[in-house]
Design a protein around this motif. Structure first.
Motif, PDB file in Angstrom:
ATOM      1  N   LYS A   1       0.813  -1.213   0.000  1.00 27.41           N
ATOM      2  CA  LYS A   1       0.000   0.000   0.000  1.00 27.41           C
ATOM      3  C   LYS A   1       0.847   1.265   0.000  1.00 27.41           C
ATOM      4  O   LYS A   1       0.313   2.366   0.051  1.00 27.41           O
ATOM      5  CB  LYS A   1      -0.921  -0.008   1.224  1.00 27.41           C
ATOM      6  N   GLY A   2       2.163   1.090   0.013  1.00 24.38           N
ATOM      7  CA  GLY A   2       3.059   2.242  -0.011  1.00 24.38           C
ATOM      8  C   GLY A   2       3.432   2.775   1.356  1.00 24.38           C
ATOM      9  O   GLY A   2       4.099   3.818   1.459  1.00 24.38           O
ATOM     10  N   ASN A   3       2.998   2.074   2.391  1.00 21.09           N
ATOM     11  CA  ASN A   3       3.335   2.512   3.751  1.00 21.09           C
ATOM     12  C   ASN A   3       4.786   2.123   4.082  1.00 21.09           C
ATOM     13  O   ASN A   3       5.238   1.014   3.788  1.00 21.09           O
ATOM     14  CB  ASN A   3       2.399   1.868   4.780  1.00 21.09           C
ATOM     15  N   VAL A   4       5.501   3.069   4.682  1.00 18.90           N
ATOM     16  CA  VAL A   4       6.882   2.797   5.078  1.00 18.90           C
ATOM     17  C   VAL A   4       6.871   1.912   6.323  1.00 18.90           C
ATOM     18  O   VAL A   4       6.337   2.300   7.372  1.00 18.90           O
ATOM     19  CB  VAL A   4       7.645   4.101   5.354  1.00 18.90           C
ATOM     20  N   VAL A   5       7.444   0.742   6.209  1.00 15.49           N
ATOM     21  CA  VAL A   5       7.514  -0.181   7.337  1.00 15.49           C
ATOM     22  C   VAL A   5       8.935  -0.305   7.893  1.00 15.49           C
ATOM     23  O   VAL A   5       9.135  -0.878   8.968  1.00 15.49           O
ATOM     24  CB  VAL A   5       6.990  -1.580   6.930  1.00 15.49           C
ATOM     25  N   TYR A   6       9.890   0.221   7.156  1.00 12.00           N
ATOM     26  CA  TYR A   6      11.284   0.100   7.616  1.00 12.00           C
ATOM     27  C   TYR A   6      12.102   1.171   6.918  1.00 12.00           C
ATOM     28  O   TYR A   6      12.036   1.327   5.701  1.00 12.00           O
ATOM     29  CB  TYR A   6      11.836  -1.295   7.275  1.00 12.00           C
ATOM     30  N   ARG A   7      12.856   1.934   7.694  1.00  9.09           N
ATOM     31  CA  ARG A   7      13.799   2.899   7.126  1.00  9.09           C
ATOM     32  C   ARG A   7      14.980   2.977   8.075  1.00  9.09           C
ATOM     33  O   ARG A   7      14.834   3.423   9.216  1.00  9.09           O
ATOM     34  CB  ARG A   7      13.171   4.266   6.944  1.00  9.09           C
ATOM     35  N   GLN A   8      16.135   2.545   7.611  1.00  8.57           N
ATOM     36  CA  GLN A   8      17.284   2.457   8.510  1.00  8.57           C
ATOM     37  C   GLN A   8      18.570   2.325   7.714  1.00  8.57           C
ATOM     38  O   GLN A   8      18.579   1.821   6.586  1.00  8.57           O
ATOM     39  CB  GLN A   8      17.126   1.239   9.449  1.00  8.57           C
ATOM     40  N   ALA A   9      19.664   2.838   8.310  1.00  6.48           N
ATOM     41  CA  ALA A   9      21.004   2.617   7.754  1.00  6.48           C
ATOM     42  C   ALA A   9      21.489   1.254   8.242  1.00  6.48           C
ATOM     43  O   ALA A   9      21.607   1.013   9.453  1.00  6.48           O
ATOM     44  CB  ALA A   9      21.959   3.712   8.198  1.00  6.48           C
ATOM     45  N   VAL A  10      21.734   0.355   7.306  1.00  8.49           N
ATOM     46  CA  VAL A  10      22.068  -1.031   7.643  1.00  8.49           C
ATOM     47  C   VAL A  10      23.575  -1.238   7.484  1.00  8.49           C
ATOM     48  O   VAL A  10      24.111  -1.148   6.366  1.00  8.49           O
ATOM     49  CB  VAL A  10      21.315  -2.005   6.726  1.00  8.49           C
ATOM     50  N   PRO A  11      24.296  -1.502   8.570  1.00 13.17           N
ATOM     51  CA  PRO A  11      25.743  -1.745   8.445  1.00 13.17           C
ATOM     52  C   PRO A  11      26.012  -3.087   7.773  1.00 13.17           C
ATOM     53  O   PRO A  11      25.416  -4.109   8.110  1.00 13.17           O
ATOM     54  CB  PRO A  11      26.221  -1.744   9.904  1.00 13.17           C
ATOM     55  N   LEU A  12      26.919  -3.068   6.813  1.00 11.36           N
ATOM     56  CA  LEU A  12      27.340  -4.272   6.104  1.00 11.36           C
ATOM     57  C   LEU A  12      28.815  -4.520   6.383  1.00 11.36           C
ATOM     58  O   LEU A  12      29.596  -3.575   6.531  1.00 11.36           O
ATOM     59  CB  LEU A  12      27.103  -4.117   4.604  1.00 11.36           C
ATOM     60  N   LEU A  13      29.208  -5.783   6.443  1.00 10.89           N
ATOM     61  CA  LEU A  13      30.567  -6.147   6.847  1.00 10.89           C
ATOM     62  C   LEU A  13      31.497  -6.250   5.654  1.00 10.89           C
ATOM     63  O   LEU A  13      31.166  -6.895   4.644  1.00 10.89           O
ATOM     64  CB  LEU A  13      30.554  -7.479   7.604  1.00 10.89           C
ATOM     65  N   PRO A  14      32.700  -5.629   5.735  1.00 10.84           N
ATOM     66  CA  PRO A  14      33.652  -5.680   4.614  1.00 10.84           C
ATOM     67  C   PRO A  14      34.191  -7.086   4.392  1.00 10.84           C
ATOM     68  O   PRO A  14      34.352  -7.872   5.330  1.00 10.84           O
ATOM     69  CB  PRO A  14      34.767  -4.728   5.057  1.00 10.84           C
ATOM     70  N   MET A  15      34.491  -7.369   3.119  1.00  6.09           N
ATOM     71  CA  MET A  15      35.052  -8.666   2.755  1.00  6.09           C
ATOM     72  C   MET A  15      36.497  -8.549   2.275  1.00  6.09           C
ATOM     73  O   MET A  15      37.212  -9.539   2.252  1.00  6.09           O
ATOM     74  CB  MET A  15      34.211  -9.309   1.645  1.00  6.09           C
TER      75      MET A  15
ATOM     76  N   THR B   1      34.425  -4.196  -0.233  1.00  3.58           N
ATOM     77  CA  THR B   1      33.299  -4.961  -0.761  1.00  3.58           C
ATOM     78  C   THR B   1      32.578  -5.573   0.437  1.00  3.58           C
ATOM     79  O   THR B   1      33.197  -6.284   1.229  1.00  3.58           O
ATOM     80  CB  THR B   1      33.779  -6.061  -1.705  1.00  3.58           C
ATOM     81  N   SER B   2      31.284  -5.297   0.571  1.00  2.47           N
ATOM     82  CA  SER B   2      30.590  -5.626   1.822  1.00  2.47           C
ATOM     83  C   SER B   2      29.349  -6.471   1.547  1.00  2.47           C
ATOM     84  O   SER B   2      28.755  -6.411   0.456  1.00  2.47           O
ATOM     85  CB  SER B   2      30.177  -4.341   2.548  1.00  2.47           C
ATOM     86  N   GLN B   3      28.994  -7.232   2.566  1.00  4.79           N
ATOM     87  CA  GLN B   3      27.765  -8.013   2.486  1.00  4.79           C
ATOM     88  C   GLN B   3      27.101  -8.039   3.847  1.00  4.79           C
ATOM     89  O   GLN B   3      27.726  -7.790   4.880  1.00  4.79           O
ATOM     90  CB  GLN B   3      28.042  -9.436   2.006  1.00  4.79           C
TER      91      GLN B   3
END
Length: 607
Positions: free
Chosen positions: A353-367, A372-374
């Motif tokens: 329906k277009g409602n925002v359910v999640y908004r966040q800066a997600v830390p990813l781990l370097p490889m 290069t992160s995942q």
């Protein structure tokens, strides 16, 4: 006392020579002894009866205890234990340790199913807290104490003593000189005493000679070295017992408070209590990282620092600080180190329906070195699918700060800076398993779970997308969308260490180096100056020196001292062309002593 001559035997035959001293013992049969004498390992035999057995047992136990103590406190065993301690620390550096990185330990066990259990039984995954390492550590500690105490007592006696008197024949010493002077023996001894004391010798008049000794700092350095080792061992043990060490990943704009619940992982010593944590908090305001653009060091960090705002205590005043790898933030006994860095792309998830359910800066781990992160994006609450059913969403994320470009055949980053950021996503829906009570990695999705299904399009192909900042991936069947926002934040990994005894360990290390240098470069030596009247009435001066070890410094120093004494009592010029040989009581000035008759330092103390 009269000697009894043995008579003949019962049958009248004489006693053979040599057997008359056997007496009654010789008349007993050898196969039926009256008692068995058990010799002791340290002298004496066991007497018959319970009292004799107990006394013998106690003597043996005491003897073996003394022998073991002498072996333990010997220099040979101390060096052996020190070698074993350093050797035991090798696997602690080469094999992953549970206290440092439990994840690597688990990976090692999984990759080595045969070696893993063996290493575990040997304690190689926790070397510094293992039984065998602790045993070597404690034995070395006891050995050092056993070495120091008697040597300190002996050295105290040497300091309270006086320099030994001159040997009878100074010509046998390795450094020797002599001359004749018109000064009286008393004047020569007074001059020698004055010169030696000016050169910081302990000197005294002993009979017809002056005895002097120098170099006590050599033994002081030796004792300081051993004391410093004990201080370092105690400081290390104290630090390990009360040590705390934890890691925390903080995204720009977020903060950290020094409590157990805030740590990503935490370990501590056995005597640590929660109240021992230093009360402070900080907020990561900004992370700054710049990298070398050209040359063989391309991609190497040039600026790597985190700007934080921190406060101490509940009502502490806010202060600003910059943390870099070589400049940690120091708060009491705690140290905050900057240890890692990465990116945290900001994503926005909307339902059908277009409602925002999640908004966040997600830390990813370097490889790799180019960051290069995942990682994983997990939407746990608030999402409903097109049917209105409550579900959880999960996305496997792969991020490169500098994309090589489409058609280049690689998704790995080409440079660690944000030159061409790209985020690759693959979506899942269902139950992520976070409510099962089982721990799971926040940076991974359990894609093998039967409760988690991957998004697929009408053709049955997996839905995946490679997004630039600002682009959106639409989920199939009206499930919603996910947007890669242009706001890409950075995160910093901090290690918070609190360890007592670091100052003592540093002081012990400095003192150990100083003590070792003193014991190696300072030489203990003795000097004697004898002045007596010759047969012709002329004073004969003899000077000799002796060092504990072979060194060219002793003859040189004796030459300097002889020159100073000679200035006070100069050599006499004889006008007699035929001096009486009997009046010459020693070798000529500058004559070297006979090399075949050396005198040890111990022998020099005897008159």
């Amino acid at each position: 006392m009269s000697k009894t001559t043995p008579g003949p035997t019962a049958d009248g035959t004489p006693v053979p020579p040599g057997e008359e001293e056997l007496g009654a013992a010789g008349s007993q049969p050898a196969t039926a002894p009256a008692g068995i004498a058990v010799p002791g390992s340290f002298g004496g035999s066991r007497a018959p009866g319970l009292t004799g057995r107990l006394a013998w047992t106690g003597r043996e136990l005491l003897g073996w205890a003394r022998w073991f103590w002498r072996q333990l406190t010997s220099m040979r065993v101390a060096l052996l234990l020190l070698f074993l301690l350093s050797l035991g620390a090798v696997p602690g550096s080469l094999i992953p340790q549970e206290g440092t990185d439990a994840l690597k330990v688990a990976e090692f066990k999984e990759a080595h199913p045969t070696l893993g259990p063996v290493y575990d039984k040997l304690g190689l995954f926790h070397v510094y807290s293992s039984v065998w390492f602790s045993a070597v550590y404690i034995l070395l500690f006891i050995s050092l104490i056993g070495c120091i105490v008697p040597r300190t007592w002996q050295f105290t006696g040497q300091l309270r003593g006086r320099p030994p008197g001159a040997p009878r024949r100074l010509t046998r010493l390795p450094a020797y000189t002599t001359w004749r002077t018109a000064a009286s023996p008393q004047e020569v001894r007074e001059a020698a005493l004055r010169v030696l004391r000016q050169r910081r010798f302990r000197a005294r008049v002993a009979g017809d000679a002056v005895a002097a000794e120098k170099g006590y700092l050599r033994e002081v350095g030796n004792l300081v070295f051993h004391f410093a080792l004990i201080v370092m061992l105690v400081a290390f043990a104290w630090g390990q017992l009360y040590k705390t060490e934890g890691n925390k990943l903080v995204v720009e704009g977020d903060g950290f408070a020094n409590t157990l619940t805030q740590y990503d992982d935490f370990k501590s010593g056995s005597l640590f209590e929660n109240d021992d944590l230093v009360p402070f908090s900080f907020t990561l305001e900004e992370f700054t990282g710049t990298y070398e653009r050209t040359g063989p060091q391309r991609g190497t960090p040039r600026v790597f620092e985190a700007d934080v705002t921190y406060s101490v205590g509940a009502d502490g005043k806010e202060q600003k600080a910059t943390i870099s790898p070589n400049h940690p933030l120091k708060i009491g006994n705690a140290r905050v180190y900057l240890v890692s860095h990465g990116y945290a792309p900001t994503v926005t998830v909307r339902d059908g329906k277009g409602n925002v359910v999640y908004r966040q800066a997600v830390p990813l781990l370097p490889m790799d070195g180019n960051i290069t992160s995942q990682g994983a994006i997990k939407v746990l609450d608030g999402y409903r699918n097109a049917k209105g059913e409550s579900e959880q969403l999960g996305f496997s994320a792969f991020f490169v700060p500098t994309f090589a470009g489409a058609g280049q055949g690689t998704m790995f980053s080409q440079f660690p800076a944000l030159d061409f950021p790209v985020l690759a996503l693959t979506g899942f829906h269902g139950d992520l398993g976070v409510d099962s009570g089982l721990p799971q990695n926040v940076y991974q999705l359990d894609t093998k779970s039967p409760k988690l299904k991957q998004f697929k399009d009408d053709k049955g192909e997996i839905v995946r997308a490679r997004l630039l900042p600002g682009e959106t991936m639409t989920l199939p069947d009206g499930a919603g969308s996910i947007t890669f926002e242009k706001d890409i934040k950075e995160w910093a990994g901090f290690q918070i260490v609190q360890q007592s005894g670091n100052g003592w360990a540093l002081a012990g290390a400095v003192c150990a180096i100083a003590g070792l240098a003193a014991s190696l470069f300072i030489q203990r030596r003795r000097v004697w100056v004898r002045a007596v009247k010759g047969a012709d009435g002329v004073t004969v001066v003899e000077m000799a020196g002796l060092g504990r070890t072979e060194s060219a410094r002793v003859p040189e120093e004796l030459g300097d001292l002889a020159a100073l004494v000679h200035d006070e009592a100069p050599a006499r010029t004889d006008t007699d062309p035929h001096p009486d040989p009997a009046s010459d009581t020693g070798p000529a000035p500058g004559r070297e002593p006979d090399a075949d008759t050396p005198v040890s330092a111990e022998g020099a103390e005897k008159k």
